[in-house]
Design a protein around this motif. Sequence first.
Motif, PDB file in Angstrom:
ATOM      1  N   ILE A 154       0.781  -1.173  -0.177  1.00 54.91           N
ATOM      2  CA  ILE A 154       0.032  -0.027  -0.105  1.00 54.91           C
ATOM      3  C   ILE A 154       0.926   1.294   0.141  1.00 54.91           C
ATOM      4  N   PRO A 155       0.598   2.158  -0.805  1.00 52.93           N
ATOM      5  CA  PRO A 155       1.592   3.368  -0.785  1.00 52.93           C
ATOM      6  C   PRO A 155       1.525   4.121   0.456  1.00 52.93           C
ATOM      7  N   VAL A 156       2.654   4.576   0.965  1.00 50.63           N
ATOM      8  CA  VAL A 156       2.661   5.205   1.908  1.00 50.63           C
ATOM      9  C   VAL A 156       3.219   6.779   1.667  1.00 50.63           C
ATOM     10  N   TYR A 157       2.550   7.758   2.678  1.00 43.76           N
ATOM     11  CA  TYR A 157       2.820   9.269   2.525  1.00 43.76           C
ATOM     12  C   TYR A 157       3.013   9.708   4.095  1.00 43.76           C
ATOM     13  N   GLN A 158       3.982  10.423   3.943  1.00 45.57           N
ATOM     14  CA  GLN A 158       4.548  11.089   5.395  1.00 45.57           C
ATOM     15  C   GLN A 158       4.658  12.514   5.166  1.00 45.57           C
ATOM     16  N   PRO A 159       3.555  13.151   4.786  1.00 44.91           N
ATOM     17  CA  PRO A 159       3.723  14.752   4.931  1.00 44.91           C
ATOM     18  C   PRO A 159       4.238  15.429   6.234  1.00 44.91           C
ATOM     19  N   ASN A 160       5.065  16.286   6.300  1.00 43.81           N
ATOM     20  CA  ASN A 160       5.579  17.060   7.697  1.00 43.81           C
ATOM     21  C   ASN A 160       3.982  17.729   8.136  1.00 43.81           C
ATOM     22  N   SER A 161       3.369  18.167   7.239  1.00 42.94           N
ATOM     23  CA  SER A 161       2.198  19.178   7.379  1.00 42.94           C
ATOM     24  C   SER A 161       0.793  18.629   6.521  1.00 42.94           C
ATOM     25  N   LEU A 162      -0.116  18.832   6.963  1.00 45.29           N
ATOM     26  CA  LEU A 162      -1.503  18.555   6.022  1.00 45.29           C
ATOM     27  C   LEU A 162      -1.962  19.734   5.709  1.00 45.29           C
ATOM     28  N   LYS A 163      -1.336  21.128   5.972  1.00 44.43           N
ATOM     29  CA  LYS A 163      -1.699  22.471   6.013  1.00 44.43           C
ATOM     30  C   LYS A 163      -1.250  22.861   4.635  1.00 44.43           C
ATOM     31  N   THR A 164      -0.349  22.215   3.734  1.00 49.31           N
ATOM     32  CA  THR A 164       0.284  22.805   2.380  1.00 49.31           C
ATOM     33  C   THR A 164      -0.540  22.486   1.455  1.00 49.31           C
ATOM     34  N   GLU A 165      -0.289  23.284   0.435  1.00 45.65           N
ATOM     35  CA  GLU A 165      -1.025  23.109  -0.868  1.00 45.65           C
ATOM     36  C   GLU A 165      -0.701  21.928  -1.594  1.00 45.65           C
ATOM     37  N   GLU A 166       0.599  21.464  -1.405  1.00 44.60           N
ATOM     38  CA  GLU A 166       1.155  20.244  -1.776  1.00 44.60           C
ATOM     39  C   GLU A 166       0.438  19.042  -1.423  1.00 44.60           C
ATOM     40  N   THR A 167       0.344  19.004  -0.024  1.00 44.30           N
ATOM     41  CA  THR A 167      -0.619  17.856   0.603  1.00 44.30           C
ATOM     42  C   THR A 167      -1.991  17.888   0.016  1.00 44.30           C
ATOM     43  N   TYR A 168      -2.527  18.974   0.132  1.00 44.18           N
ATOM     44  CA  TYR A 168      -3.903  18.946  -0.411  1.00 44.18           C
ATOM     45  C   TYR A 168      -4.190  18.667  -1.830  1.00 44.18           C
ATOM     46  N   ASN A 169      -3.177  18.776  -2.821  1.00 43.50           N
ATOM     47  CA  ASN A 169      -3.430  18.418  -3.845  1.00 43.50           C
ATOM     48  C   ASN A 169      -3.131  16.968  -4.322  1.00 43.50           C
ATOM     49  N   LEU A 170      -2.261  16.380  -3.244  1.00 49.73           N
ATOM     50  CA  LEU A 170      -1.933  14.997  -3.286  1.00 49.73           C
ATOM     51  C   LEU A 170      -3.147  14.191  -2.977  1.00 49.73           C
ATOM     52  N   ILE A 171      -3.835  14.688  -2.011  1.00 45.22           N
ATOM     53  CA  ILE A 171      -5.104  13.886  -1.492  1.00 45.22           C
ATOM     54  C   ILE A 171      -6.076  13.984  -2.712  1.00 45.22           C
ATOM     55  N   LYS A 172      -6.125  15.272  -3.110  1.00 53.67           N
ATOM     56  CA  LYS A 172      -7.283  15.725  -4.104  1.00 53.67           C
ATOM     57  C   LYS A 172      -6.967  14.712  -5.515  1.00 53.67           C
ATOM     58  N   ASP A 173      -5.827  14.481  -5.715  1.00 56.16           N
ATOM     59  CA  ASP A 173      -5.344  13.731  -6.968  1.00 56.16           C
ATOM     60  C   ASP A 173      -5.474  12.428  -6.646  1.00 56.16           C
ATOM     61  N   LEU A 174      -5.495  11.803  -5.355  1.00 50.58           N
ATOM     62  CA  LEU A 174      -5.899  10.380  -4.810  1.00 50.58           C
ATOM     63  C   LEU A 174      -7.289  10.044  -4.952  1.00 50.58           C
ATOM     64  N   ASN A 175      -8.100  11.078  -4.840  1.00 53.41           N
ATOM     65  CA  ASN A 175      -9.627  11.104  -5.068  1.00 53.41           C
ATOM     66  C   ASN A 175     -10.279   9.900  -4.207  1.00 53.41           C
ATOM     67  N   PRO A 176     -10.040  10.015  -2.890  1.00 55.40           N
ATOM     68  CA  PRO A 176     -10.737   9.070  -1.949  1.00 55.40           C
ATOM     69  C   PRO A 176     -12.163   9.452  -1.872  1.00 55.40           C
ATOM     70  N   ASP A 177     -12.947   8.103  -1.876  1.00 56.48           N
ATOM     71  CA  ASP A 177     -14.316   8.124  -1.704  1.00 56.48           C
ATOM     72  C   ASP A 177     -14.433   8.748   0.038  1.00 56.48           C
ATOM     73  N   LEU A 178     -13.626   8.060   0.837  1.00 53.04           N
ATOM     74  CA  LEU A 178     -13.550   8.177   2.243  1.00 53.04           C
ATOM     75  C   LEU A 178     -12.259   8.315   2.686  1.00 53.04           C
ATOM     76  N   ILE A 179     -11.926   8.904   3.843  1.00 53.08           N
ATOM     77  CA  ILE A 179     -10.938   8.939   4.765  1.00 53.08           C
ATOM     78  C   ILE A 179     -11.163   8.477   5.923  1.00 53.08           C
ATOM     79  N   VAL A 180     -10.541   7.656   6.391  1.00 50.37           N
ATOM     80  CA  VAL A 180     -10.313   6.963   7.509  1.00 50.37           C
ATOM     81  C   VAL A 180      -8.943   7.273   8.653  1.00 50.37           C
TER      82      VAL A 180
END
Length: 310
Positions: free
Chosen positions: A56-82
């Motif tokens: 399973i791909p692993v992501y370890q951003p230092n912050s969730l508040k950056t534009e980079e992290t936001y765009n990463l999650i947007k591109d992953l396009n999850p239906d649900l986050i747990v």
Amino acid sequence: MRILFMGTPDFAVPCFDILNKEYDIIGAFTKVDKPNMRGKKIKYTPVKEYALANNIPVYQPNSLKTEETYNLIKDLNPDLIVVVAYGKIIPKEIIELPKLGIINVHSSLLPKYRGAAPINAALIHGEEKTGVSIMYIAEELDAGDVILTGETEITDEDTFLTLHDRLMEIGAEKLLEAVKLIEKGEAPRTVQNHSEATFVKPFRKEDCKINWNLTEREIFNMVRGMNPFPSAYTMLDDKIFKIYGVKENFKKYEDGEVGEIVDTIKGKGVVVKTGNGSVILTEVKPENKKLLSGADILNGNILKKGDKFN
């Protein structure tokens, strides 16, 4: 259903595993790796170890508040986050991304014990039961609508570790149940009674020091609520004694001061005077020594009658 998982410690792994067996986990967010206790070898988080073992791909951003992290999650396009014990605050922009929302497994019966260390708090405050809450994440900490809860009784034999492990399994079972309800569009949303909310802050070192003026029951609950982490302690001659186990003695002593070792019980340990009675020290770790039983402490003359903790 495409699920993005966010978590870090052991507590999160059963939840991760139970979802991975039934759903498409598109990635795992976990906290950045840290060196081990000796500061040499990098130690992966338990969630990262599970993710790598299951491709399973692993992501370890230092912050969730950056534009980079936001765009990463947007591109992953999850239906649900747990989210399960991730250790980071989720910003509003990310909360609003998945179409089915973002949910969290919290180890208390909300609205009681929002915030950090809810398992420790339930024991320290002498609760007779606790549980887990599966809830939708809101901007305010642990204030979202509750989907499901699972309960368990707390016994005198419980410590932080035993209760943690029990809630870990209950959390996984209830999480799967909640996700199935979300998938069907049948998940309930129960608004918390915010006026009844209580909060638990992260422990500071001074929070873990035993106040011997407390009652024997309060000391018993504090010690087991911090066993094995963050561990209660006391001081003697500028040395730290970590206390992992005490037993209520139900005996009052007229002689001696509060915090003083006023008696010894062969085969059990030393007796410390408390605000209303006394306790027997059953598991003690002297500074720079291994964990010892109360009997070993007594037999080794490590603590003796007349010693006074401060």
